[in-house]
Write an enzyme that holds these catalytic residues in place. Structure first.
Site, PDB file in Angstrom:
ATOM      1  N   SER A  41      53.621 -55.195  32.391  1.00 27.27           N
ATOM      2  CA  SER A  41      54.327 -55.649  31.908  1.00 27.27           C
ATOM      3  C   SER A  41      54.658 -56.768  31.902  1.00 27.27           C
ATOM      4  O   SER A  41      54.444 -57.317  33.777  1.00 27.27           O
ATOM      5  CB  SER A  41      55.599 -54.228  31.591  1.00 27.27           C
ATOM      6  N   ARG A  42      54.924 -57.136  31.161  1.00 24.99           N
ATOM      7  CA  ARG A  42      55.165 -59.121  31.602  1.00 24.99           C
ATOM      8  C   ARG A  42      56.827 -58.909  31.468  1.00 24.99           C
ATOM      9  O   ARG A  42      57.149 -60.146  32.766  1.00 24.99           O
ATOM     10  CB  ARG A  42      55.154 -59.839  30.105  1.00 24.99           C
ATOM     11  N   LYS A  50      45.431 -48.169  17.388  1.00 28.21           N
ATOM     12  CA  LYS A  50      44.478 -49.072  15.491  1.00 28.21           C
ATOM     13  C   LYS A  50      45.989 -50.320  14.909  1.00 28.21           C
ATOM     14  O   LYS A  50      46.858 -50.677  15.252  1.00 28.21           O
ATOM     15  CB  LYS A  50      45.076 -47.985  14.464  1.00 28.21           C
TER      16      LYS A  50
END
Length: 319
Positions: free
Chosen positions: A37-38, A97
């Site tokens: 994660s950032r 998707k």
């Protein structure tokens, strides 16, 4: 490749934490190795929950030699650059998707995966549920005569106002979030020779993106498909195949929980049979399909690419 596939996750999106990470952790063919994660604190929280290594930043995870595959659950507009980076790092990729927002980019990434000898698989889970193969068998056996038309609906209730699916910048909108399901179902049952005859995408009041839509498709032999979708509706998830001698109906078609007892309605004249099947976990089945693709060094690409072209055609034909 021997032993479980070591997978890392790029991001802590809701679908990742709620559905995919538990499935990864439970899969005998995978080892959930790391989550990136950032936000360092968020990576650490998710890492503790799933007993895997927290990583600060996506590039650091892609540089890790002990990671063989990655899952990309980022907003749709961010898929292309991070999928490309993962493929260039030699990682197998399971991408949410749609893989990208346009067919040209999708084809380029599928070609890149083939060049590197790695699998790029799109995470469309419902196609891995055995109920849909059972439906195809009924059609092939002629249980409803000659197929005349297909219709499918998928809609969900309104989302929180700041949900990323309402963001045009992040690739939101009803078409790629919910409309993709009935479109892929039409592709699944009617084949690749579908053409978009017409489409209508509607933007709700104050929204940046379309929040509902309808599509008319045509297939060889005069078969038509009518698709309706939205994300500010009461929940609906179903499809119907209508033939010369009967109909097949499927409810809770696209996102059934693992303990749901699926059934298929077979309607002929005044008689209706409910064909009940065993519960099946389509998330686990999708993960197993990805493991198979990783071990083969390639994933099926034809449906992914044709779906990307049809989504683009829907946008172009929309009035």
């Amino acid at each position: 490749m021997s032993g479980p596939v070591r997978i890392g996750v790029l991001g802590c999106a809701d679908i990742a934490v709620r559905r995919m990470l538990p499935a990864f952790a439970a899969s005998p063919g995978l080892e959930l190795a790391a989550v990136a994660s950032r936000d360092r604190a968020r990576a650490e929280r998710v890492g503790r929950r799933f007993d895997c290594r927290p990583v600060h930043g996506y590039d650091e995870l892609l540089d890790a030699d002990d990671i063989q595959a990655v899952y990309v659950p980022l907003p749709a507009a961010l898929h292309a650059p991070w999928v490309e980076s993962a493929l260039n790092a030699g990682k197998h990729v399971l991408a949410e998707k749609p893989v990208t927002m346009d067919p040209g980019s999708t084809e380029r990434l599928l070609d890149l995966a083939a060049k590197h000898g790695v699998a790029l698989m799109e995470n469309v889970m419902f196609v891995h549920h055995p109920r849909h193969e059972a439906v195809r068998r009924l059609v092939t056996e002629g249980r409803i005569g000659e197929l005349r038309s297909f219709r499918a609906e998928f809609a969900i209730p309104p989302l929180d106002g700041d949900d990323i699916r309402y963001s045009a910048e992040l690739g939101g909108g009803a078409l790629v979030d919910v409309g993709l399901y009935p479109l892929r179902a039409a592709l699944h049952f009617l084949g690749h020779e579908l053409d978009v005859v017409g489409a209508r995408l509607t933007r709700g009041a104050g929204r940046q993106v379309e929040t509902s839509g309808a599509v008319l498709l045509a297939a060889p032999g005069g078969i038509t498909a009518h698709l309706t979708f939205g994300m500010e509706h009461s929940y609906l998830s179903r499809y119907e195949l209508w033939g010369s001698e009967g109909r097949i109906t499927v409810d809770r078609a696209f996102t059934p929980p693992a303990d749901f007892v699926p059934s298929i309605g077979l309607h002929r004249g005044a008689e209706t049979d409910q064909i009940r099947l065993e519960p099946a976990d389509q998330v686990a089945a999708t993960v197993a399909a990805f493991v198979t693709a990783v071990r083969a060094g390639a994933a099926p690409r034809a449906d992914t690419l044709r779906q990307a072209v049809l989504l683009d055609d829907v946008r172009r034909r929309s009035v």
